[in-house]
Design a protein around this motif. Sequence first.
Motif, PDB file in Angstrom:
ATOM      1  N   HIS A 189      21.591  95.058  81.855  1.00  0.00           N
ATOM      2  CA  HIS A 189      22.031  93.747  81.363  1.00  0.00           C
ATOM      3  C   HIS A 189      21.031  92.623  81.622  1.00  0.00           C
ATOM      4  O   HIS A 189      21.345  91.459  81.391  1.00  0.00           O
ATOM      5  CB  HIS A 189      23.396  93.385  81.979  1.00  0.00           C
ATOM      6  CG  HIS A 189      24.515  94.261  81.500  1.00  0.00           C
ATOM      7  ND1 HIS A 189      24.720  95.525  81.990  1.00  0.00           N
ATOM      8  CD2 HIS A 189      25.482  94.062  80.552  1.00  0.00           C
ATOM      9  CE1 HIS A 189      25.769  96.070  81.378  1.00  0.00           C
ATOM     10  NE2 HIS A 189      26.245  95.205  80.500  1.00  0.00           N
ATOM     11  N   GLU A 192      20.567  90.398  78.564  1.00  0.00           N
ATOM     12  CA  GLU A 192      21.743  89.995  77.773  1.00  0.00           C
ATOM     13  C   GLU A 192      21.979  88.478  77.854  1.00  0.00           C
ATOM     14  O   GLU A 192      21.854  87.880  78.900  1.00  0.00           O
ATOM     15  CB  GLU A 192      23.004  90.733  78.248  1.00  0.00           C
ATOM     16  CG  GLU A 192      22.962  92.247  78.069  1.00  0.00           C
ATOM     17  CD  GLU A 192      22.953  92.698  76.612  1.00  0.00           C
ATOM     18  OE1 GLU A 192      23.156  91.852  75.718  1.00  0.00           O
ATOM     19  OE2 GLU A 192      22.719  93.908  76.377  1.00  0.00           O
ATOM     20  N   ASP A 240      31.425  94.879  69.246  1.00  0.00           N
ATOM     21  CA  ASP A 240      30.739  95.933  68.506  1.00  0.00           C
ATOM     22  C   ASP A 240      29.744  96.553  69.480  1.00  0.00           C
ATOM     23  O   ASP A 240      29.771  96.233  70.666  1.00  0.00           O
ATOM     24  CB  ASP A 240      30.088  95.404  67.219  1.00  0.00           C
ATOM     25  CG  ASP A 240      28.995  94.378  67.483  1.00  0.00           C
ATOM     26  OD1 ASP A 240      28.392  94.387  68.583  1.00  0.00           O
ATOM     27  OD2 ASP A 240      28.731  93.550  66.600  1.00  0.00           O
ATOM     28  N   GLU A 241      28.873  97.391  69.000  1.00  0.00           N
ATOM     29  CA  GLU A 241      28.002  98.129  69.927  1.00  0.00           C
ATOM     30  C   GLU A 241      26.990  97.248  70.654  1.00  0.00           C
ATOM     31  O   GLU A 241      26.351  97.676  71.603  1.00  0.00           O
ATOM     32  CB  GLU A 241      27.292  99.265  69.171  1.00  0.00           C
ATOM     33  CG  GLU A 241      28.293 100.283  68.624  1.00  0.00           C
ATOM     34  CD  GLU A 241      27.646 101.583  68.155  1.00  0.00           C
ATOM     35  OE1 GLU A 241      26.404 101.596  67.983  1.00  0.00           O
ATOM     36  OE2 GLU A 241      28.390 102.568  67.965  1.00  0.00           O
ATOM     37  N   SER A 242      26.862  96.000  70.191  1.00  0.00           N
ATOM     38  CA  SER A 242      25.859  95.121  70.808  1.00  0.00           C
ATOM     39  C   SER A 242      26.429  94.189  71.880  1.00  0.00           C
ATOM     40  O   SER A 242      25.677  93.498  72.556  1.00  0.00           O
ATOM     41  CB  SER A 242      25.181  94.272  69.723  1.00  0.00           C
ATOM     42  OG  SER A 242      26.084  93.269  69.272  1.00  0.00           O
ATOM     43  N   VAL A 243      27.755  94.135  72.001  1.00  0.00           N
ATOM     44  CA  VAL A 243      28.380  93.124  72.880  1.00  0.00           C
ATOM     45  C   VAL A 243      28.835  93.734  74.215  1.00  0.00           C
ATOM     46  O   VAL A 243      29.705  94.607  74.232  1.00  0.00           O
ATOM     47  CB  VAL A 243      29.589  92.468  72.172  1.00  0.00           C
ATOM     48  CG1 VAL A 243      30.209  91.388  73.050  1.00  0.00           C
ATOM     49  CG2 VAL A 243      29.164  91.871  70.825  1.00  0.00           C
ATOM     50  N   LYS A 270      29.829  99.699  73.060  1.00  0.00           N
ATOM     51  CA  LYS A 270      28.932 100.679  73.680  1.00  0.00           C
ATOM     52  C   LYS A 270      28.474 100.199  75.053  1.00  0.00           C
ATOM     53  O   LYS A 270      28.249 100.991  75.949  1.00  0.00           O
ATOM     54  CB  LYS A 270      27.722 100.882  72.760  1.00  0.00           C
ATOM     55  CG  LYS A 270      27.180 102.297  72.755  1.00  0.00           C
ATOM     56  CD  LYS A 270      26.187 102.488  71.630  1.00  0.00           C
ATOM     57  CE  LYS A 270      25.574 103.888  71.702  1.00  0.00           C
ATOM     58  NZ  LYS A 270      24.612 104.087  70.610  1.00  0.00           N
ATOM     59  N   LYS A 271      28.351  98.890  75.193  1.00  0.00           N
ATOM     60  CA  LYS A 271      27.835  98.335  76.448  1.00  0.00           C
ATOM     61  C   LYS A 271      28.994  97.988  77.382  1.00  0.00           C
ATOM     62  O   LYS A 271      29.273  96.823  77.644  1.00  0.00           O
ATOM     63  CB  LYS A 271      27.001  97.093  76.139  1.00  0.00           C
ATOM     64  CG  LYS A 271      25.779  97.393  75.271  1.00  0.00           C
ATOM     65  CD  LYS A 271      24.961  96.126  75.049  1.00  0.00           C
ATOM     66  CE  LYS A 271      23.676  96.424  74.283  1.00  0.00           C
ATOM     67  NZ  LYS A 271      22.965  95.172  73.939  1.00  0.00           N
TER      68      LYS A 271
ATOM     69  N   ASP B 193      25.670  81.385  67.051  1.00  0.00           N
ATOM     70  CA  ASP B 193      26.264  82.632  67.547  1.00  0.00           C
ATOM     71  C   ASP B 193      27.402  82.380  68.518  1.00  0.00           C
ATOM     72  O   ASP B 193      28.240  83.249  68.749  1.00  0.00           O
ATOM     73  CB  ASP B 193      25.204  83.451  68.306  1.00  0.00           C
ATOM     74  CG  ASP B 193      24.126  83.953  67.399  1.00  0.00           C
ATOM     75  OD1 ASP B 193      24.441  84.231  66.233  1.00  0.00           O
ATOM     76  OD2 ASP B 193      22.963  84.051  67.849  1.00  0.00           O
TER      77      ASP B 193
END
Lengths: 328, 328
Positions: A189, A192, A240-243, A270-271, B193
């Motif tokens: 992370h 992020e 989604d897979e990015s969050v 995913k994360k 965002d």
Amino acid sequence: MSQTAAQVNHKVQAFLDDLKGKTIDHVFFVACGGSSAIMYPSKYVFDREAKAISSDLYSSNEFIQRNPVQLGENTLVILCSHSGNTPETVKAAGFARKKGALTIAMTFEPDSPLAKEAEYVAVYDWGENAQAINTNYGVLYQIVFGALHVLENHLAFEQAIDGLNKLQAVYDKALKQEADHAKAFAKAHEKEDIIYTMASGANYGVAYSYSICILMEMQWIHSHAIHAGEYFHGPFEIIDESVPFIILLGLDETRPLEERALSFSKRYGKKLTVLDAETYDFSGIDDSVKGYLAPLVLNRVLRSYADELAEARNHPLSQRRYMWKVEY
Amino acid sequence: MSQTAAQVNHKVQAFLDDLKGKTIDHVFFVACGGSSAIMYPSKYVFDREAKAISSDLYSSNEFIQRNPVQLGENTLVILCSHSGNTPETVKAAGFARKKGALTIAMTFEPDSPLAKEAEYVAVYDWGENAQAINTNYGVLYQIVFGALHVLENHLAFEQAIDGLNKLQAVYDKALKQEADHAKAFAKAHEKEDIIYTMASGANYGVAYSYSICILMEMQWIHSHAIHAGEYFHGPFEIIDESVPFIILLGLDETRPLEERALSFSKRYGKKLTVLDAETYDFSGIDDSVKGYLAPLVLNRVLRSYADELAEARNHPLSQRRYMWKVEY
């Protein structure tokens, strides 16, 4: 019971002695930020256990301005400020006393303004060598379970104190068990911009604290503590897979909400970082208080995740741009 | 009073008639997501006005699992679901009735499961032609001020109903006044965002709703409704010239918290959108209820900001990826 009493902070015990015979029908939990967040599990305890005492939890200035009409002589106000210097909380203590309420403040600083403003003061330990039972969370539960015992003859007081007494061992073991996970979390992370947290019930305050104090305040990472039950009524559309999400699983009655949120998140995200109190060793602690103590363990483990994240990002947890530096 | 009664939803009036002589010492506001958010101002009203009735607000599943020990025969549970089909809320109604509580549900669908499950049902209007007093917020306030009137002989009932009756005119004027601002907001934020929202007191639920329902759910934009008092105890470290905030200023007693948060944000932030209820025309509405009605106006105006944002981003408010589409 005398063995239990011997383990209770002596200032808390003096407060509990004086509480005997008093009529209290409402409790307000009043503090700001991280000191407010530690009170969420106590509100959960009161909701589940207090037969004739209602309770509310408010940020200090909200409490003063909202000026609840039920605040008065039959009210107990529990306040907390680490420095004892938080202006809103000091003011809230004076405000509550003027209304005739009984006030007890928790702080790390025995000579602070808050310690002077409240009627009763309990000083807690803090730092590397502090034992769980003597920290802010520990002392607050002594007050909460003690008050329920004195006012409603509630039976879990001994179990709670015994559990708090055994809690440091749970922390130590959980921290060892999670050490590699904490490092992996930090590595994964470090770049992020946003990390959500999620929990429910007794654990929601831990998610809230991690979101506003660790991520937003100490790491300047966008965040939001999502309630696991509310997730499906809006917030889940964001995943989604990015969050990245940190999802807490506690041991209280709302665990099915957290499990449902995790199960959905696994399908579309995913994360995910999962801290599950069921994987920690609570042996010796009575079942009746495990759900109430789980958030304290989750909070302690998450702090190690914060330490590792700060290290990986080269952004010390002590770094601020506004707090204590500019006027506000 | 008969003139006031004539303006009250007849199902609400029937409920209020039956409420006479009953003993209620606790109210629970129970719903999910946007239907829960509309209840935050009512909790504010109860805190400030209800002398002997405590209240709590919980997401439906949290309510069931938390299983508050005070839920029982002297409890009123107010529920809401637009479709009347929200499984958690339908279940919560049944759960509360089994405990002996009095239940009243609000919904748009008179034949829905929730309408069947609750003891009393009030159907509200919705859509372009609905008048403010007959919408979800309006009907809820009829219940809330009506219950306070019946149970505690509270005096603001007439003023509240009169205010609700005049509220559509406030909406219409405010919407006209804000039309260009809404367009400018949409244009300025079409590529963002993350957008934070912030408020306190009676207005916090409006910020919460905008954050989780409009931004996260309907626009897939990251968000978090920050409490204006908590802002200075963590979250404010996130602001800089790149981070957008929507800041609400209401007319209730916590306005100084919102003003302080705005003042700080102006110094270190740049992308600020301010909705100030003081700029709206509340003429004819009694001072005693203006603070309670302000969030309804802020909410209505914010909806026009949502419409414009959806248009600018070419992302319809009706678009979902999970809700009603996949299992959860």
